[in-house]
Structures are given as structure tokens and as C-alpha cells.
Design an enzyme around this catalytic site. Structure first.
Site, PDB file in Angstrom:
ATOM      1  N   GLY A  44      -9.792  -5.343  -0.679  1.00 23.72           N
ATOM      2  CA  GLY A  44     -10.716  -4.275  -0.327  1.00 23.72           C
ATOM      3  C   GLY A  44     -10.876  -3.391  -1.552  1.00 23.72           C
ATOM      4  O   GLY A  44     -10.584  -3.807  -2.667  1.00 23.72           O
ATOM      5  N   LEU A  74      -3.449  -8.580   2.603  1.00 22.13           N
ATOM      6  CA  LEU A  74      -3.989  -9.836   3.117  1.00 22.13           C
ATOM      7  C   LEU A  74      -5.347 -10.162   2.515  1.00 22.13           C
ATOM      8  O   LEU A  74      -5.712 -11.322   2.386  1.00 22.13           O
ATOM      9  CB  LEU A  74      -4.037  -9.814   4.647  1.00 22.13           C
ATOM     10  CG  LEU A  74      -2.633  -9.832   5.305  1.00 22.13           C
ATOM     11  CD1 LEU A  74      -2.738  -9.644   6.814  1.00 22.13           C
ATOM     12  CD2 LEU A  74      -1.888 -11.119   4.974  1.00 22.13           C
ATOM     13  N   ALA A  75      -6.100  -9.140   2.141  1.00 23.83           N
ATOM     14  CA  ALA A  75      -7.433  -9.373   1.572  1.00 23.83           C
ATOM     15  C   ALA A  75      -7.756  -8.283   0.563  1.00 23.83           C
ATOM     16  O   ALA A  75      -7.100  -7.244   0.521  1.00 23.83           O
ATOM     17  CB  ALA A  75      -8.478  -9.411   2.685  1.00 23.83           C
ATOM     18  N   HIS A 117       0.811  -1.210   0.000  1.00 20.71           N
ATOM     19  CA  HIS A 117       0.000   0.000   0.000  1.00 20.71           C
ATOM     20  C   HIS A 117       0.847   1.264   0.000  1.00 20.71           C
ATOM     21  O   HIS A 117       0.666   2.139  -0.825  1.00 20.71           O
ATOM     22  CB  HIS A 117      -0.941   0.002   1.222  1.00 20.71           C
ATOM     23  CG  HIS A 117      -1.840   1.187   1.239  1.00 20.71           C
ATOM     24  ND1 HIS A 117      -1.438   2.419   1.704  1.00 20.71           N
ATOM     25  CD2 HIS A 117      -3.120   1.336   0.812  1.00 20.71           C
ATOM     26  CE1 HIS A 117      -2.442   3.280   1.566  1.00 20.71           C
ATOM     27  NE2 HIS A 117      -3.461   2.640   1.028  1.00 20.71           N
TER      28      HIS A 117
END
Lengths: 122, 122
Positions: free
Chosen positions: A72, A69-70, A10
Site C-alpha cells: 500500500g 501482506l500487500a 507496521h
């Protein structure tokens, strides 16, 4: 086909935060010169700069593995939009993989970490 | 000492997002009944509820393993504050571990994922 693999984190204004990703990705980047770390925002190098450089160096394809991790909003909307735009601007094919958290290797790593945590206490 | 290990994810209003963490942590939770998934905010069960329940079930200590890749404001400030408050409210010892992204198991998992990505293309 010459392919670049970008490990995409990010990004953060906190230097300690981005250093963790430099450390995490060092073994992979040292093992394969086609692998590189980039950031979506706030940290350098940016995803755009890395795609631009890859195109200049003759890579025909850029594959992005998200160090998330996931999935979004960033991975469902923002990053696909960025990649579509960079692909057309710099003339390379792009592919966005699933985030590392969805891969079974992560669940295995988690088992190992928990095992060590429990053993340390015994 | 009876110890609960809480795997702490951030949480999200996006159900697909939190499902990824349920899936990621299932093997660990099934293997060890003292391991449980909790969320910092937006998803259930909350960290507070899990600490409260652990205390009620006779656990003397709650160890929190953050399912985060790096330490940002949440792990430097918010979660330590929450744990300090819950420790005093529910009468259990608490410990916050480093996030999983700082553990060598994660760098190893990343190598495995990249290797598969490259092999798939060959």
C-alpha cells in the site's frame, strides 16, 4: 559484504499487536544473528534505530523484508523515502524487498492453515 | 454441516493491493469450492455479501479466517460486530478464527523467505 536483514512490521500502540510480530519472527531471529525485527512507527525498535545500529556495527547493507501482506502507500512511498534518508544519514546501502504476502510461501502457508481448519471440524 | 470458509482481507481503494490477495488466495479457492475471498471494506466482494450468498446457497455456518498478521481493533471489535449482525440477519452460524500471522505456518513461511533472500546473495 556484511548484510543486515530487517523484518519490518507496521507497529501499533497495542502491545498485543506488536507481541504477535515478536513471536512470529523469533525463530528467524534466533536462527540468524543478522536478522532483526523493526517497526515503521508506534512500536520499538524503530526502523531508523535499527539502520543506525547496523551501520555502527559495520554492516554495509540493510535489506528490508516487509511483514506486510500487500503493497500500500507505506511500502510504495513512505518506507522507500525513509530508507533513502537513512542510507544517506548513516552511510549504508539499503534495499526494500517485496512484502511477504507476494511470496509463494505465503500461499502455501495459507493452504496448510485452511487444511487444518477443515480437518479440525471433521 | 455445510460450512463456508471466508478468507477475510482488509480491503483498499488501491486495486494492486486487493489483487495481491486474489493471487495469494487463488490456490486455496481453486482447491476447495467452499473457500472464498472477501473484504472488510473498500474492496469487493464484501464480507456481508459473501455471508448473505453463503446462507442463500444453504451453508449453515460461515468460518472467517482473517488474512491479517495480527489482531488489532478490526479483529477485536469491528469484525466480531459485523459477524454477529450478519449471523442474525441471514440466519447462519459464524465463527472468527485467529489471524494467519498467529499460526506457526507463517513463522515457517518467513524462515523459507529469509533463506531464499540470503541464498540469492551468496
Amino acid at each position: 559484504m556484511k548484510e543486515k536483514i530487517i523484518l519490518l512490521a507496521h507497529g501499533s500502540s497495542d502491545l498485543n499487536w506488536s507481541d504477535t510480530f515478536v513471536h512470529l519472527t523469533r525463530p528467524a531471529c534466533e536462527q540468524n544473528k543478522n536478522v532483526q525485527l523493526a517497526f515503521m512507527e508506534l512500536s520499538s525498535p524503530s526502523l531508523e534505530l535499527c539502520v543506525k545500529r547496523a551501520a555502527k556495527e559495520g554492516y554495509q547493507k540493510v535489506t528490508v523484508l516487509p511483514l506486510f501482506l500487500a503493497k500500500g502507500k507505506h511500502l510504495k512511498k513512505d518506507v522507500p523515502g525513509m530508507l533513502e534518508s537513512y542510507a544517506s544519514t548513516y552511510g549504508v546501502a539499503t534495499q526494500l524487498l517485496d512484502p511477504i504476502g507476494e511470496h509463494p510461501a505465503l500461499a502455501d502457508a495459507l493452504l496448510r492453515i485452511i487444511e487444518e481448519t477443515v480437518q479440525d471440524k471433521e
